[in-house]
Motif scaffolding. Structure first.
Motif, PDB file in Angstrom:
ATOM      1  N   GLN A 284       0.841  -1.188   0.000  1.00 54.38           N
ATOM      2  CA  GLN A 284       0.000   0.000   0.000  1.00 54.38           C
ATOM      3  C   GLN A 284       0.880   1.243   0.000  1.00 54.38           C
ATOM      4  OE1 GLN A 284      -2.314  -0.475   3.569  1.00 54.38           O
ATOM      5  NE2 GLN A 284      -0.566  -0.134   4.921  1.00 54.38           N
ATOM      6  N   VAL A 285       0.312   2.354  -0.484  1.00 58.07           N
ATOM      7  CA  VAL A 285       1.035   3.626  -0.543  1.00 58.07           C
ATOM      8  C   VAL A 285       0.101   4.741  -0.094  1.00 58.07           C
ATOM      9  CG1 VAL A 285       2.620   2.913  -2.370  1.00 58.07           C
ATOM     10  CG2 VAL A 285       0.422   3.943  -2.978  1.00 58.07           C
ATOM     11  N   TRP A 286       0.709   5.862   0.331  1.00 60.34           N
ATOM     12  CA  TRP A 286      -0.047   7.080   0.643  1.00 60.34           C
ATOM     13  C   TRP A 286      -0.151   7.919  -0.621  1.00 60.34           C
ATOM     14  CZ3 TRP A 286      -2.628   7.919   5.079  1.00 60.34           C
ATOM     15  CH2 TRP A 286      -2.282   7.172   6.214  1.00 60.34           C
ATOM     16  N   ILE A 287      -1.361   8.394  -0.914  1.00 57.74           N
ATOM     17  CA  ILE A 287      -1.635   9.210  -2.087  1.00 57.74           C
ATOM     18  C   ILE A 287      -2.030  10.617  -1.642  1.00 57.74           C
ATOM     19  CG2 ILE A 287      -3.039   9.474  -4.167  1.00 57.74           C
ATOM     20  CD1 ILE A 287      -1.192   7.127  -4.279  1.00 57.74           C
ATOM     21  N   VAL A 288      -1.445  11.645  -2.259  1.00 56.47           N
ATOM     22  CA  VAL A 288      -1.867  13.029  -2.028  1.00 56.47           C
ATOM     23  C   VAL A 288      -2.963  13.361  -3.027  1.00 56.47           C
ATOM     24  CG1 VAL A 288      -1.166  15.434  -1.962  1.00 56.47           C
ATOM     25  CG2 VAL A 288       0.410  13.664  -1.176  1.00 56.47           C
ATOM     26  N   GLN A 289      -4.161  13.635  -2.502  1.00 56.82           N
ATOM     27  CA  GLN A 289      -5.311  13.900  -3.357  1.00 56.82           C
ATOM     28  C   GLN A 289      -5.318  15.351  -3.818  1.00 56.82           C
ATOM     29  OE1 GLN A 289      -8.672  10.934  -1.976  1.00 56.82           O
ATOM     30  NE2 GLN A 289      -8.043  12.187  -0.207  1.00 56.82           N
ATOM     31  N   PRO A 290      -6.171  15.703  -4.776  1.00 52.39           N
ATOM     32  CA  PRO A 290      -6.182  17.084  -5.298  1.00 52.39           C
ATOM     33  C   PRO A 290      -6.425  18.143  -4.235  1.00 52.39           C
ATOM     34  CG  PRO A 290      -7.353  15.626  -6.795  1.00 52.39           C
ATOM     35  CD  PRO A 290      -7.039  14.817  -5.578  1.00 52.39           C
ATOM     36  N   ASP A 291      -7.152  17.805  -3.138  1.00 48.70           N
ATOM     37  CA  ASP A 291      -7.407  18.787  -2.079  1.00 48.70           C
ATOM     38  C   ASP A 291      -6.313  18.813  -1.026  1.00 48.70           C
ATOM     39  OD1 ASP A 291      -7.838  16.351  -0.969  1.00 48.70           O
ATOM     40  OD2 ASP A 291      -9.843  16.799  -0.162  1.00 48.70           O
ATOM     41  N   SER A 292      -5.141  18.217  -1.335  1.00 50.38           N
ATOM     42  CA  SER A 292      -3.972  18.178  -0.446  1.00 50.38           C
ATOM     43  C   SER A 292      -4.187  17.328   0.793  1.00 50.38           C
ATOM     44  CB  SER A 292      -3.560  19.605  -0.035  1.00 50.38           C
ATOM     45  OG  SER A 292      -3.141  20.342  -1.163  1.00 50.38           O
ATOM     46  N   THR A 293      -5.186  16.477   0.795  1.00 47.75           N
ATOM     47  CA  THR A 293      -5.336  15.488   1.858  1.00 47.75           C
ATOM     48  C   THR A 293      -4.733  14.169   1.388  1.00 47.75           C
ATOM     49  OG1 THR A 293      -7.516  14.813   1.067  1.00 47.75           O
ATOM     50  CG2 THR A 293      -7.431  16.597   2.721  1.00 47.75           C
ATOM     51  N   VAL A 294      -4.424  13.318   2.367  1.00 46.73           N
ATOM     52  CA  VAL A 294      -3.777  12.051   2.027  1.00 46.73           C
ATOM     53  C   VAL A 294      -4.756  10.899   2.246  1.00 46.73           C
ATOM     54  CG1 VAL A 294      -1.431  12.818   2.466  1.00 46.73           C
ATOM     55  CG2 VAL A 294      -2.788  11.910   4.345  1.00 46.73           C
ATOM     56  N   ALA A 295      -4.553   9.855   1.453  1.00 46.74           N
ATOM     57  CA  ALA A 295      -5.362   8.644   1.565  1.00 46.74           C
ATOM     58  C   ALA A 295      -4.444   7.447   1.382  1.00 46.74           C
ATOM     59  CB  ALA A 295      -6.481   8.635   0.525  1.00 46.74           C
ATOM     60  N   LEU A 296      -4.772   6.362   2.069  1.00 48.45           N
ATOM     61  CA  LEU A 296      -3.995   5.134   1.974  1.00 48.45           C
ATOM     62  C   LEU A 296      -4.638   4.235   0.931  1.00 48.45           C
ATOM     63  CD1 LEU A 296      -1.511   3.909   3.339  1.00 48.45           C
ATOM     64  CD2 LEU A 296      -3.034   2.721   4.916  1.00 48.45           C
ATOM     65  N   ARG A 297      -3.843   3.777  -0.039  1.00 48.88           N
ATOM     66  CA  ARG A 297      -4.391   2.974  -1.139  1.00 48.88           C
ATOM     67  C   ARG A 297      -3.590   1.686  -1.303  1.00 48.88           C
ATOM     68  NH1 ARG A 297      -4.756   5.692  -6.917  1.00 48.88           N
ATOM     69  NH2 ARG A 297      -6.127   7.092  -5.696  1.00 48.88           N
ATOM     70  N   GLN A 298      -4.330   0.597  -1.495  1.00 44.70           N
ATOM     71  CA  GLN A 298      -3.694  -0.699  -1.735  1.00 44.70           C
ATOM     72  C   GLN A 298      -3.370  -0.828  -3.223  1.00 44.70           C
ATOM     73  OE1 GLN A 298      -5.619  -4.065   0.144  1.00 44.70           O
ATOM     74  NE2 GLN A 298      -4.933  -5.444  -1.467  1.00 44.70           N
ATOM     75  N   ILE A 299      -2.176  -1.342  -3.533  1.00 43.46           N
ATOM     76  CA  ILE A 299      -1.737  -1.489  -4.915  1.00 43.46           C
ATOM     77  C   ILE A 299      -1.240  -2.914  -5.145  1.00 43.46           C
ATOM     78  CG2 ILE A 299      -1.118   0.938  -5.109  1.00 43.46           C
ATOM     79  CD1 ILE A 299       1.817   0.089  -4.798  1.00 43.46           C
ATOM     80  N   LYS A 300      -0.948  -3.203  -6.401  1.00 42.46           N
ATOM     81  CA  LYS A 300      -0.308  -4.470  -6.766  1.00 42.46           C
ATOM     82  C   LYS A 300       1.017  -4.152  -7.438  1.00 42.46           C
ATOM     83  CE  LYS A 300      -4.549  -7.177  -7.406  1.00 42.46           C
ATOM     84  NZ  LYS A 300      -5.349  -7.995  -8.347  1.00 42.46           N
ATOM     85  N   ILE A 301       2.049  -4.884  -7.038  1.00 44.58           N
ATOM     86  CA  ILE A 301       3.369  -4.637  -7.596  1.00 44.58           C
ATOM     87  C   ILE A 301       3.916  -5.924  -8.192  1.00 44.58           C
ATOM     88  CG2 ILE A 301       3.913  -2.696  -6.096  1.00 44.58           C
ATOM     89  CD1 ILE A 301       5.384  -4.541  -4.269  1.00 44.58           C
ATOM     90  N   GLY A 302       4.819  -5.738  -9.148  1.00 44.55           N
ATOM     91  CA  GLY A 302       5.435  -6.883  -9.804  1.00 44.55           C
ATOM     92  C   GLY A 302       6.873  -7.045  -9.378  1.00 44.55           C
ATOM     93  N   MET A 303       7.788  -6.844 -10.306  1.00 42.82           N
ATOM     94  CA  MET A 303       9.197  -7.076 -10.038  1.00 42.82           C
ATOM     95  C   MET A 303       9.878  -5.820  -9.514  1.00 42.82           C
ATOM     96  SD  MET A 303      10.356  -7.356 -13.991  1.00 42.82           S
ATOM     97  CE  MET A 303       9.098  -8.613 -14.198  1.00 42.82           C
ATOM     98  N   ALA A 304      11.024  -6.023  -8.884  1.00 45.77           N
ATOM     99  CA  ALA A 304      11.845  -4.924  -8.415  1.00 45.77           C
ATOM    100  C   ALA A 304      12.789  -4.494  -9.532  1.00 45.77           C
ATOM    101  CB  ALA A 304      12.636  -5.342  -7.184  1.00 45.77           C
ATOM    102  N   ILE A 305      12.835  -3.196  -9.795  1.00 39.66           N
ATOM    103  CA  ILE A 305      13.712  -2.628 -10.809  1.00 39.66           C
ATOM    104  C   ILE A 305      14.543  -1.559 -10.115  1.00 39.66           C
ATOM    105  CG2 ILE A 305      13.850  -1.432 -13.012  1.00 39.66           C
ATOM    106  CD1 ILE A 305      11.200  -2.644 -13.773  1.00 39.66           C
ATOM    107  N   ASP A 306      15.819  -1.860  -9.935  1.00 35.57           N
ATOM    108  CA  ASP A 306      16.695  -0.990  -9.150  1.00 35.57           C
ATOM    109  C   ASP A 306      16.094  -0.800  -7.751  1.00 35.57           C
ATOM    110  OD1 ASP A 306      18.519  -0.819 -11.186  1.00 35.57           O
ATOM    111  OD2 ASP A 306      17.723   1.055 -11.986  1.00 35.57           O
ATOM    112  N   THR A 307      15.788   0.444  -7.371  1.00 42.01           N
ATOM    113  CA  THR A 307      15.214   0.722  -6.036  1.00 42.01           C
ATOM    114  C   THR A 307      13.716   0.973  -6.110  1.00 42.01           C
ATOM    115  OG1 THR A 307      15.734   3.076  -6.280  1.00 42.01           O
ATOM    116  CG2 THR A 307      17.393   1.681  -5.222  1.00 42.01           C
ATOM    117  N   ASN A 308      13.084   0.502  -7.171  1.00 39.61           N
ATOM    118  CA  ASN A 308      11.658   0.748  -7.376  1.00 39.61           C
ATOM    119  C   ASN A 308      10.902  -0.553  -7.523  1.00 39.61           C
ATOM    120  OD1 ASN A 308      12.173   3.687  -7.742  1.00 39.61           O
ATOM    121  ND2 ASN A 308      13.147   3.012  -9.630  1.00 39.61           N
TER     122      ASN A 308
END
Length: 398
Positions: free
Chosen positions: A323-347
């Motif tokens: 999961q990651v924190w997202i900055v919304q258009p009104d400058s508030t933050v929300a926690l969102r679940q994501i799906k990730i694949g492989m590691a590429i360098d530090t990402n």
């Protein structure tokens, strides 16, 4: 003397005091400074071309292997190679006693000579009888018998020729040659040992080391993902259609030569749910030996619109989901679940849950809560990974 007593009530005084204190507290609260929004560092998601790789463990396997065995029976007279050396196809390895096979060959040649002599006599007789039968000097039966004798002599020649060829083949088998080029191992017999035709034990083993195979077990689910992404156009193959393969040796050092994928099995192993993928690797220095453990990195192609999120921006919930924190258009933050694949360098390569242009918090997440206002420190787009960056498989549970 008369004393007059006056009684005073303290309750009104206390009430006035409390009211004054409350009024003073309200003034102080109104004059207190407000807490500023939490400052956070962010990156803006931007699509970019990324080379997609899959790294899998594998084993090396010989490109060719030949088990040297005798085809005739006899005593070994000579060993004509150095154990552990490289031999070429057609090089003589052993010499078996040829005496008995030379005798059989000579006998067969003698029988062939006799058959040819009989054939010459039969042909001459047929030529004479052919003229005499016209002049009625010999009977037709005698002529027919002469013709039959000629054909019989020709059959004996063919039979004798077969015997000669068979004897010659067996005589040639007394010299044992290398069937392929490669490196020969230790000899399993010594000079003076008796070997037999069609024996099951080897006398030596030759292994071709250049090139060499690398077999890896590709998960069936990964194969499905690759086919789906290719069909959707998310991944583009190399221009020549080949899938490049690079190796990492067991000690962690990179292998200097690059190979390519040769084939993928059509059957899935029901016990491991994997498909065997075979790569061909050049091995001019003979560094790779059959049975070695390696890591093979398969270049799947290029994802032209990949989204990469820094690894430090990804946390996990109690179920292990990223999961990651997202900055919304009104400058508030929300926690969102994501799906990730492989590691590429530090990402991490994001497969679902994020869109281009969204802002992801990478620093300052310790003091933020869902819905809280934040101030943005950095809004650079995430474009610091080159298309050729190395990729590693995602961890379990991603």
């Amino acid at each position: 003397m008369k004393v007059t007593t006056h009684t005073f009530s303290l309750r009104p005084v206390l009430l006035c005091t409390v009211a004054l204190l409350a009024l003073e507290g309200c003034k102080r609260q109104q004059n207190a400074p407000r807490t500023p929004p939490q400052a956070v560092g962010i990156v803006t998601m931007q699509p970019q071309p990324v080379s997609v790789h899959t790294s899998l463990p594998g084993r090396t396997d010989a490109f060719e292997i030949a088990q040297v065995r005798p085809q005739v029976t006899g005593v070994v007279l000579k060993r004509l190679f150095v154990e552990g050396s490289d031999v070429v196809a057609g090089q003589q390895l052993y010499q078996i006693d040829p005496a008995r096979y030379k005798a059989v060959y000579d006998t067969a040649r003698g029988q062939l000579a006799q058959a040819m002599a009989l054939d010459a006599t039969a042909k001459a007789k047929v030529r004479r009888y052919k003229k005499l039968v016209r002049e009625h000097a010999v009977s037709q039966q005698d002529y027919d018998d002469a013709v039959a004798a000629e054909k019989q002599a020709q059959g004996q020649i063919q039979s004798a020729q077969g015997q000669v060829e068979s004897a010659q083949v067996n005589l040639g088998y007394t010299k044992m040659y290398a069937p392929i080029s490669g490196r020969i191992g230790r000899t399993l017999i010594t000079v003076g040992a008796l070997v037999t035709a069609e024996q099951t034990s080897n006398t030596a083993i030759i292994t071709r080391l250049d090139p060499i195979y690398v077999d890896v077990n590709l998960p069936a689910i990964t194969l499905l993902r690759l086919k789906r992404e290719l069909a959707e156009g998310r991944i583009k193959r190399q221009a020549n259609g080949e899938v490049p393969v690079v190796l990492t040796l067991e000690d962690g050092s990179p292998y200097e030569f690059k190979g390519h994928m040769a084939l993928a099995e059509v059957n899935v192993d029901t016990t491991t749910s994997t498909v065997i993928v075979r790569a061909i690797m050049p091995n001019p220095q003979k560094l790779l030996l059959p049975g070695m453990y390696v890591h093979a990195q398969l270049d799947e192609g290029i994802d032209p619109n990949a989204l990469l999120v820094p690894q430090e921006a990804v946390s996990r919930n109690t179920h292990g989901d990223p999961q990651v924190w997202i900055v919304q258009p009104d400058s508030t933050v929300a926690l969102r679940q994501i799906k990730i694949g492989m590691a590429i360098d530090t990402n991490w390569l994001v497969t679902d849950g994020l869109k281009a242009g969204e802002r992801v918090v990478v620093s300052g997440t310790q003091k933020i809560t869902p819905g809280a206002k934040v101030s943005v420190l950095d809004s650079k787009p995430k474009t610091d990974t080159a298309p050729g960056a190395a990729a590693q498989p995602a961890q379990k549970g991603q």
